[in-house]
Design a protein around this motif. Structure first.
Motif, short mmCIF file in Angstrom:
data_model
loop_
_atom_site.label_atom_id
_atom_site.label_comp_id
_atom_site.label_asym_id
_atom_site.label_seq_id
_atom_site.Cartn_x
_atom_site.Cartn_y
_atom_site.Cartn_z
N LEU A 114 0.83 -1.21 0.00
CA LEU A 114 0.00 0.00 0.00
C LEU A 114 0.87 1.26 0.00
CD1 LEU A 114 -2.85 1.23 0.22
CD2 LEU A 114 -2.64 1.05 2.71
N ALA A 115 1.94 1.26 0.77
CA ALA A 115 2.84 2.41 0.79
C ALA A 115 3.50 2.62 -0.57
CB ALA A 115 3.90 2.21 1.88
N GLN A 116 3.87 1.51 -1.22
CA GLN A 116 4.47 1.60 -2.55
C GLN A 116 3.47 2.17 -3.56
OE1 GLN A 116 5.99 -2.11 -3.96
NE2 GLN A 116 6.84 -1.25 -5.83
N ALA A 117 2.20 1.76 -3.44
CA ALA A 117 1.18 2.25 -4.37
C ALA A 117 0.94 3.74 -4.15
CB ALA A 117 -0.12 1.47 -4.17
N ALA A 167 -4.32 7.70 -13.25
CA ALA A 167 -5.47 6.80 -13.10
C ALA A 167 -5.02 5.38 -12.77
CB ALA A 167 -6.31 6.82 -14.37
N SER A 168 -3.95 4.93 -13.43
CA SER A 168 -3.43 3.58 -13.15
C SER A 168 -2.90 3.48 -11.74
CB SER A 168 -2.34 3.25 -14.17
OG SER A 168 -1.78 1.98 -13.88
N ALA A 169 -2.21 4.53 -11.28
CA ALA A 169 -1.67 4.53 -9.92
C ALA A 169 -2.79 4.53 -8.89
CB ALA A 169 -0.74 5.71 -9.73
N LYS A 170 -3.86 5.27 -9.18
CA LYS A 170 -4.99 5.28 -8.27
C LYS A 170 -5.66 3.89 -8.20
CE LYS A 170 -6.23 10.17 -8.60
NZ LYS A 170 -7.28 11.15 -9.03
N ALA A 171 -5.76 3.23 -9.35
CA ALA A 171 -6.35 1.88 -9.36
C ALA A 171 -5.48 0.91 -8.57
CB ALA A 171 -6.51 1.40 -10.80
N ALA A 172 -4.15 1.03 -8.71
CA ALA A 172 -3.25 0.16 -7.95
C ALA A 172 -3.39 0.44 -6.46
CB ALA A 172 -1.82 0.36 -8.41
N ALA A 174 -6.09 1.57 -4.95
CA ALA A 174 -7.39 1.02 -4.53
C ALA A 174 -7.30 -0.49 -4.33
CB ALA A 174 -8.47 1.38 -5.55
N THR A 175 -6.52 -1.15 -5.20
CA THR A 175 -6.36 -2.60 -5.05
C THR A 175 -5.68 -2.94 -3.73
OG1 THR A 175 -6.22 -2.88 -7.46
CG2 THR A 175 -5.32 -4.64 -6.09
N GLN A 176 -4.65 -2.19 -3.39
CA GLN A 176 -3.95 -2.46 -2.14
C GLN A 176 -4.83 -2.12 -0.93
OE1 GLN A 176 -1.24 -4.16 -2.15
NE2 GLN A 176 -1.15 -4.04 -4.41
N GLN A 177 -5.63 -1.07 -1.05
CA GLN A 177 -6.56 -0.74 0.04
C GLN A 177 -7.61 -1.85 0.22
OE1 GLN A 177 -7.93 3.10 -1.32
NE2 GLN A 177 -6.38 4.22 -0.12
N LEU A 178 -8.03 -2.42 -0.90
CA LEU A 178 -8.99 -3.52 -0.83
C LEU A 178 -8.36 -4.75 -0.19
CD1 LEU A 178 -11.93 -4.04 -1.63
CD2 LEU A 178 -11.11 -4.99 -3.79
N ARG A 179 -7.09 -5.01 -0.54
CA ARG A 179 -6.38 -6.12 0.09
C ARG A 179 -6.28 -5.91 1.60
NH1 ARG A 179 -0.71 -7.22 -1.95
NH2 ARG A 179 -0.97 -8.95 -0.49
N LEU A 180 -6.03 -4.66 1.99
CA LEU A 180 -5.97 -4.37 3.42
C LEU A 180 -7.32 -4.59 4.10
CD1 LEU A 180 -4.28 -3.29 5.79
CD2 LEU A 180 -5.02 -0.98 5.15
N LYS A 181 -8.38 -4.24 3.41
CA LYS A 181 -9.72 -4.48 3.94
C LYS A 181 -10.00 -5.97 4.11
CE LYS A 181 -14.60 -3.78 2.81
NZ LYS A 181 -15.57 -3.21 1.82
N TYR A 182 -9.51 -6.76 3.16
CA TYR A 182 -9.76 -8.20 3.21
C TYR A 182 -8.99 -8.89 4.33
CZ TYR A 182 -12.11 -7.90 -1.31
OH TYR A 182 -12.97 -7.59 -2.33
N THR A 183 -8.02 -8.20 4.93
CA THR A 183 -7.31 -8.83 6.05
C THR A 183 -8.20 -8.95 7.28
OG1 THR A 183 -6.44 -6.68 6.78
CG2 THR A 183 -5.08 -7.99 5.24
N ARG A 184 -9.34 -8.30 7.29
CA ARG A 184 -10.31 -8.40 8.38
C ARG A 184 -11.57 -9.06 7.83
NH1 ARG A 184 -9.04 -4.82 12.58
NH2 ARG A 184 -11.23 -4.53 13.16
N VAL A 185 -11.85 -10.26 8.29
CA VAL A 185 -13.02 -11.02 7.83
C VAL A 185 -14.21 -10.60 8.69
CG1 VAL A 185 -14.01 -13.32 7.47
CG2 VAL A 185 -11.54 -12.94 7.17
N VAL A 186 -15.25 -10.08 8.05
CA VAL A 186 -16.43 -9.58 8.78
C VAL A 186 -17.65 -10.43 8.44
CG1 VAL A 186 -15.52 -7.24 8.85
CG2 VAL A 186 -16.99 -7.93 6.96
#
Length: 388
Positions: A114-117, A167-172, A174-186
């Motif tokens: 996420l920091a790299q993105a 736009a590509s950097a923003k999409a990347a 968002a992908t990392q932010q989504l991965r971070l969200k998936y680390t918490r199973v709700v």
């Protein structure tokens, strides 16, 4: 003439002969016949009480069997790829709400990505700003002839390319932010955890089931009803369901299956149970239980007799009718529904039939009985107790 004096013994003998003669004269043949007839008269086999059948309004019920199951189940799976499970916060039987965190994966790798993105997005924005400035200057010199048309086109293209990289950097990102969200199973919905396969330290592949839950804690009874009885049921019909552990609940028919099983010729009727039925570890009903129940279809008039009047012999049910000559006749009947201590009799009796109640179990067909009132029988039964 001489006077004769009789001795006392002679006087006594004379008196005996006189009395005997008088008795023989009084005891006529008619009296003797009456006594013989009285001695030969049959005696009553038993003292009984009788009653007449009573019309009553009895409930119409349809019995069925089936299993208790979850209304709907939700599978909670892993959406992370190659991450280690670090924490499991729930166990089987726990009640959860929608959005509650059930498990947590390690987020170290995801945070680095996420920091790299974010850095890549900042770089793209900086390059886009420079490209936009160059393109703006080139457009101002377009009419002066200082720059060729090809050069101006290159600056404009560089500006558009820089914007695309943003736009590509923003999409990347968002992908990392989504991965971070998936680390918490709700939890996707409120309900009860019914199964758990999550293990701390395991690295799960995407799609691996971690938990299974009963949505909203709702259970249903799936009753098996034969095809010929389905026309009596409709959505909203009440049903009293009794589980194998003795627990009892009242539910309502939600729907009737559109198909009938080819082997059993029965269809499933889905009965919603109250939410409290599956509300936790100590709930009276559990998914997978066998349960029996009765659908309430209304009421109808029926002819009933006391349960004591029904005599079961050789697998059949009988009642004893008291005739006018005080003899009883054994009548075979078919028992139906029950209401308290009364039983419905299907045919064989009329409303004015005298049916033996007390003592019916000791009678045989054709016995002579002595009918007494119910109060007299109760008083006779209470007399020995008072004497004691």
């Amino acid at each position: 003439m001489k006077n004769f004096k009789l001795k006392p013994v002679a006087l006594a003998l004379l008196a005996v002969f006189v009395v005997g003669g008088i008795g023989m004269a009084v005891y006529s043949p008619a009296t003797q016949a009456a006594d013989e007839k009285k001695a030969e008269a049959p005696k009553a086999a038993l003292t009984v009480t009788t009653t007449q059948p009573v019309a009553a309004s009895l409930p119409i019920k349809l019995a069925a069997n089936g299993n208790v199951a979850a209304w709907q189940e939700a599978s909670v799976s892993s959406e992370s790829n190659g991450l280690r499970l670090t924490e499991v916060r729930v166990n089987v039987g726990d009640v959860v709400k929608a959005g509650d965190v059930l498990a947590v994966f390690s987020a170290d790798t995801v945070n680095a990505d996420l920091a790299q993105a974010k850095a890549a997005l900042q770089e793209a924005e900086a390059n886009a700003a420079d490209a936009a400035a160059n393109a703006a200057r080139a457009r101002t010199l377009q009419n002066s002839g200082a720059l060729s048309a090809q050069q101006i086109s290159q600056y404009n293209t560089a500006e558009q390319t820089a914007n695309a990289r943003i736009a590509s950097a923003k999409a990347a990102l968002a992908t990392q932010q989504l991965r971070l969200k998936y680390t918490r199973v709700v939890a996707p919905d409120s309900g009860i955890i019914s199964a758990r396969s999550a293990t701390v330290g395991a690295v799960s592949a995407p799609g691996t089931e971690l938990f299974r839950m009963i949505r909203q804690g709702r259970l249903e009874w799936r009753a098996e009803v034969v095809a010929q009885d389905l026309h009596n049921l409709k959505p909203g019909t009440s049903a009293i369901v009794k589980a194998a552990n003795g627990s009892e609940l009242t539910g309502k028919v939600r729907m009737i299956a559109p198909t009938v099983d080819l082997q059993t010729r029965s269809a499933l009727v889905y009965v919603d149970l109250p939410t409290a039925a599956g509300g936790g570890k100590d709930a009276p009903f559990k998914a997978g239980m066998f349960a029996s129940g009765q659908f309430e279809l209304g009421t109808s008039q029926a002819m009933t007799v006391p349960q004591q009047a029904i005599v079961v012999r050789d697998g059949f049910s009988f009642v004893f009718r008291l005739n006018a000559d005080q003899h009883v006749s054994q009548i075979k009947v078919t028992p139906g529904r029950r209401l308290g201590d009364r039983i419905e009799v299907l045919g064989g009796l009329t409303a004015n039939t005298q049916v033996v109640v007390r003592g019916a179990g000791f009678l045989n067909d054709g016995d002579l009985v002595n009918k007494v009132a119910e109060t007299a029988t109760a008083a006779a039964a209470a007399a020995p107790a008072r004497a004691k």
